[in-house]
Write an enzyme that holds these catalytic residues in place. Structure first.
Site, PDB file in Angstrom:
ATOM      1  N   GLU A 279      -4.450  -2.403   7.979  1.00  0.00           N
ATOM      2  CA  GLU A 279      -3.196  -1.863   7.580  1.00  0.00           C
ATOM      3  C   GLU A 279      -2.124  -3.442   7.825  1.00  0.00           C
ATOM      4  O   GLU A 279      -1.489  -3.700   6.985  1.00  0.00           O
ATOM      5  CB  GLU A 279      -2.406  -0.331   7.086  1.00  0.00           C
ATOM      6  CG  GLU A 279      -3.378  -0.257   6.514  1.00  0.00           C
ATOM      7  CD  GLU A 279      -3.707  -0.006   4.776  1.00  0.00           C
ATOM      8  OE1 GLU A 279      -3.377  -0.605   4.276  1.00  0.00           O
ATOM      9  OE2 GLU A 279      -4.737   0.372   3.754  1.00  0.00           O
ATOM     10  N   TRP A 282      -3.293  -6.379   7.481  1.00  0.00           N
ATOM     11  CA  TRP A 282      -1.912  -6.489   5.259  1.00  0.00           C
ATOM     12  C   TRP A 282      -0.848  -7.119   5.317  1.00  0.00           C
ATOM     13  O   TRP A 282      -0.270  -7.656   5.140  1.00  0.00           O
ATOM     14  CB  TRP A 282      -2.353  -4.942   4.651  1.00  0.00           C
ATOM     15  CG  TRP A 282      -3.096  -4.812   3.550  1.00  0.00           C
ATOM     16  CD1 TRP A 282      -3.948  -4.203   3.906  1.00  0.00           C
ATOM     17  CD2 TRP A 282      -3.612  -6.122   2.448  1.00  0.00           C
ATOM     18  NE1 TRP A 282      -5.067  -4.233   2.838  1.00  0.00           N
ATOM     19  CE2 TRP A 282      -4.404  -5.415   1.164  1.00  0.00           C
ATOM     20  CE3 TRP A 282      -2.605  -6.898   1.699  1.00  0.00           C
ATOM     21  CZ2 TRP A 282      -5.112  -5.947   0.693  1.00  0.00           C
ATOM     22  CZ3 TRP A 282      -3.324  -7.607   0.727  1.00  0.00           C
ATOM     23  CH2 TRP A 282      -4.107  -6.764  -0.394  1.00  0.00           C
ATOM     24  N   TRP A 310       9.505 -10.030 -19.858  1.00  0.00           N
ATOM     25  CA  TRP A 310      10.397  -8.696 -19.257  1.00  0.00           C
ATOM     26  C   TRP A 310      11.622  -7.671 -20.760  1.00  0.00           C
ATOM     27  O   TRP A 310      11.837  -8.552 -20.882  1.00  0.00           O
ATOM     28  CB  TRP A 310      11.142  -9.283 -18.026  1.00  0.00           C
ATOM     29  CG  TRP A 310      10.558  -9.804 -17.373  1.00  0.00           C
ATOM     30  CD1 TRP A 310       9.669 -10.862 -16.623  1.00  0.00           C
ATOM     31  CD2 TRP A 310       8.704  -8.686 -16.722  1.00  0.00           C
ATOM     32  NE1 TRP A 310       8.856 -11.208 -15.968  1.00  0.00           N
ATOM     33  CE2 TRP A 310       8.303  -9.703 -15.686  1.00  0.00           C
ATOM     34  CE3 TRP A 310       8.674  -7.565 -16.950  1.00  0.00           C
ATOM     35  CZ2 TRP A 310       7.799  -9.655 -14.689  1.00  0.00           C
ATOM     36  CZ3 TRP A 310       7.157  -7.043 -15.838  1.00  0.00           C
ATOM     37  CH2 TRP A 310       6.435  -8.334 -14.381  1.00  0.00           C
ATOM     38  N   ASN A 345       3.230   4.713   0.888  1.00  0.00           N
ATOM     39  CA  ASN A 345       2.604   3.735   0.050  1.00  0.00           C
ATOM     40  C   ASN A 345       2.006   4.116  -0.832  1.00  0.00           C
ATOM     41  O   ASN A 345       2.664   2.966  -1.539  1.00  0.00           O
ATOM     42  CB  ASN A 345       1.126   2.714   1.664  1.00  0.00           C
ATOM     43  CG  ASN A 345       1.390   1.561   0.381  1.00  0.00           C
ATOM     44  OD1 ASN A 345       1.511   0.921  -0.331  1.00  0.00           O
ATOM     45  ND2 ASN A 345      -0.102   1.773   0.665  1.00  0.00           N
ATOM     46  N   TRP A 363       9.596  -7.078 -12.403  1.00  0.00           N
ATOM     47  CA  TRP A 363       9.310  -7.371 -10.286  1.00  0.00           C
ATOM     48  C   TRP A 363      10.527  -7.184  -9.832  1.00  0.00           C
ATOM     49  O   TRP A 363      10.405  -6.494  -8.140  1.00  0.00           O
ATOM     50  CB  TRP A 363       7.406  -7.581 -10.131  1.00  0.00           C
ATOM     51  CG  TRP A 363       8.060  -9.012 -10.246  1.00  0.00           C
ATOM     52  CD1 TRP A 363       6.808  -9.798 -11.018  1.00  0.00           C
ATOM     53  CD2 TRP A 363       7.828  -9.558  -8.865  1.00  0.00           C
ATOM     54  NE1 TRP A 363       6.775 -10.635  -9.904  1.00  0.00           N
ATOM     55  CE2 TRP A 363       7.827 -10.797  -9.302  1.00  0.00           C
ATOM     56  CE3 TRP A 363       8.517  -9.125  -7.938  1.00  0.00           C
ATOM     57  CZ2 TRP A 363       7.874 -12.141  -8.447  1.00  0.00           C
ATOM     58  CZ3 TRP A 363       8.718 -10.814  -6.434  1.00  0.00           C
ATOM     59  CH2 TRP A 363       8.716 -11.605  -7.201  1.00  0.00           C
ATOM     60  N   TRP A 386       4.613  -6.290  -4.153  1.00  0.00           N
ATOM     61  CA  TRP A 386       5.259  -6.003  -5.386  1.00  0.00           C
ATOM     62  C   TRP A 386       4.441  -7.415  -5.957  1.00  0.00           C
ATOM     63  O   TRP A 386       4.655  -6.554  -7.624  1.00  0.00           O
ATOM     64  CB  TRP A 386       6.985  -6.537  -5.479  1.00  0.00           C
ATOM     65  CG  TRP A 386       7.725  -5.775  -5.650  1.00  0.00           C
ATOM     66  CD1 TRP A 386       8.802  -4.921  -4.225  1.00  0.00           C
ATOM     67  CD2 TRP A 386       8.075  -4.203  -6.378  1.00  0.00           C
ATOM     68  NE1 TRP A 386       9.407  -3.455  -4.474  1.00  0.00           N
ATOM     69  CE2 TRP A 386       8.871  -3.500  -5.958  1.00  0.00           C
ATOM     70  CE3 TRP A 386       8.071  -4.194  -7.752  1.00  0.00           C
ATOM     71  CZ2 TRP A 386       9.413  -2.223  -6.490  1.00  0.00           C
ATOM     72  CZ3 TRP A 386       8.831  -2.341  -8.585  1.00  0.00           C
ATOM     73  CH2 TRP A 386       9.452  -2.284  -8.094  1.00  0.00           C
TER      74      TRP A 386
END
Ligand code: FAD
Length: 480
Positions: A279, A282, A310, A345, A363, A386
């Site tokens: 993590e 990440w 959108w 998360n 987004w 995102w």
């Protein structure tokens, strides 16, 4: 490059509000020359962009804490506002400082500012030294065999492993020699970083203590406790199974190397430690993406998504931000975000997916909302995640994988404990219906004191229909 003998060294703090494992400060202390600790409130848009409101709350307390720590070491923290180059120029004039130290930032806008400043300082004979330490490894160094940036996480992780262990963290200096003159510092309170009327951050202090001492305490607690079982428990929002170090990391109150090394030699299943380190990796991957794609917060990584149809709805967006969608796990997450400036998360993924796919809202609007409301808002991690959820990002979850908020809730919050914490109007509802009150029989609702449409909203969209609509929109993109 060496410092001018005896002249003060300015240490410019940015998102590294700590004294521990702070290479720039350690090198300044080692010179034995006076150290001037400086924090600059740069104009909006400089560096990583405007500060969100929740993170402004954090910054206030973090600066207060750092100021106290530095004072105890022997030097005050000087606060100034303005363009960094101008503030540094003035301070150099006032103090005769011969060098400026800082820890490198890795966002493209910040790098551009620092590069210009370094050149300007050099031109006037001032030593500028920048140091590593905000990441485990330099994001620019890691490259594929074809000398290209990584686009996929797993090979990135392997490359990170090949780099070996990150540097050994450096202990905080034991003392600092202070500058003998009097220096003006702006007053932290005058920066008005805290919310006033209304004070929407009242619950923050129940959860958070900004500052490096609290970060270290959290780390110690985590490695003594929750890290064991991390791999399986980290997806359960009702359990305190993750480190909650993200806001401390975002403000640099603790270094990733300090965290990494704290997980060495633990007596527990290695997969828990590896998963946790993955993590942290990440986070590095997000920085790597941002470094190579500066527009990560504004533009689709995959430009095929530029044509996505959108929806512009302001009303639906507002219902999502307020946690009034009628889907309990989504509403719990959005209310946790509002109350605590943080969200688990798993629930970040569910709420982001709901906005993008169920409501078909861009987004980027969600990313901005998170940036304003998260205490751990981070330009790289926020945008990369995102885009990961949207399907437009590097190594992203495919768009057609649409989270079902009912099944996600049932799987990861089976008793509804998390929902009950943040959606108290459903507190008494049986676990069987907690993630789908709209399917509950009238008797179960009335027993729990729930009246849909009055005490708790009816679902704003039907999951099945919303899913079909999103898939059709995605198909139009593929066919178009
Ligand atoms: P732990 O599980 O204890 O993990 C340890 C550390 O690893 C975290 O503190 C964090 O620095 C890093 N990390 C963990 N997961 C991720 C991840 N998916 N991406 C990047 N780094 C990760 N994280 C932020 O720090 N800032 C953000 O603005 C942010 N925005 C997000 C937006 C969305 C839509 C999603 C899905 C995720 C976002 N994340 C963000 C990632 C992740 O949710 C948080 O880092 C994590 O929840 C923080 O909790 P923790 O410290 O207990 O994590």
């Amino acid at each position: 490059m060496t410092e001018k003998h005896g002249a003060p060294v300015i240490v410019w703090f940015r998102k590294d509000l700590r004294t521990d494992d702070h290479a720039a400060l350690a090198a300044a202390a080692e010179t034995g020359f006076p150290v001037i600790a400086l924090y600059i409130r740069e104009p909006d848009g400089a560096g990583t962009g405007p500060l969100g409101a929740a993170q402004a709350w954090w910054l206030h307390h973090s600066l207060a804490s750092l100021g106290k720590t530095l004072r105890a070491l022997g030097t005050p923290l000087i606060l100034r506002s303005g363009a960094a180059a101008d503030v540094l120029d003035t301070l150099i004039e006032e103090t005769g400082a011969g060098s400026v130290h800082w820890n490198r930032r890795h966002d493209p806008a910040g790098i551009a500012i620092d590069t210009d400043i370094k050149a300007a300082l050099k031109a006037r004979g001032i030593t500028a030294r920048s140091f590593a330490g905000q990441l485990l490894h330099d994001p620019a160094r890691l490259q594929t065999g074809e000398k290209k940036p990584y686009r996929v996480y797993t090979p990135f992780w392997k490359a990170l492993e090949r780099e070996g262990e990150p540097h050994e963290p450096i202990d905080a200096p034991e003392s600092l020699r202070s500058f003998s003159g009097v220096l003006h510092s702006e007053r932290l309170d005058d920066w008005a970083l805290l919310p006033a009327r209304p004070d929407w951050a009242t619950a923050f202090k129940d959860i958070w203590t900004p500052g490096q001492a609290a970060a270290r305490e959290r780390l110690d607690d985590f490695v003594d406790g929750a890290i064991e079982g991390y791999r399986t428990n980290r997806d359960r929002p009702a359990i305190d199974a993750t480190s909650m170090l993200s806001p401390h990391l975002a403000m640099g109150e603790i270094s990733p190397a300090r965290i990494w090394h704290a997980t060495r030699g633990l007596k527990m299943p290695t997969e828990d430690v590896i998963h946790f380190r993955k993590e942290l990796a990440w986070r590095e991957f997000c920085y790597h993406l941002h470094f190579h794609f500066p527009q990560l917060s504004d533009r689709n990584w995959n430009d095929r998504f530029d044509a996505f149809p959108w929806e512009a709805s302001g009303r639906n967006f507002a219902l999502w931000t307020r946690g009034r969608t009628g889907y309990p796990i989504v509403d719990a997450g959005m209310r946790q975000l509002w109350q605590h400036g943080w969200m688990h998360n798993r629930v970040r993924m569910i709420t982001a997916s709901f906005l993008i796919k169920h409501l078909m809202i861009d987004w980027r609007r969600g990313e901005k909302w998170f940036r304003d409301t998260l205490v751990d808002a981070d330009a790289a991690s926020n945008a990369a995640n995102w885009q990961w959820v949207a399907g437009s990002g590097a190594d992203a979850s495919p768009f057609f994988r649409i989270f079902n908020p009912i099944l996600q809730g049932e799987k990861f919050d089976p008793e509804g404990t998390y929902v009950r914490t943040f959606v108290p109007e459903l507190e008494k509802l049986d676990a069987k219906w907690i993630h789908k009150p709209f399917d509950a029989p009238e008797s179960a609702l009335s027993k729990a004191g729930v009246e849909l449409g009055r005490t708790y909203p009816k679902p704003m969209v039907d999951h099945g229909k919303a899913r079909e609509r999103a898939l059709a929109a995605y198909k139009s993109l593929k066919d178009g």
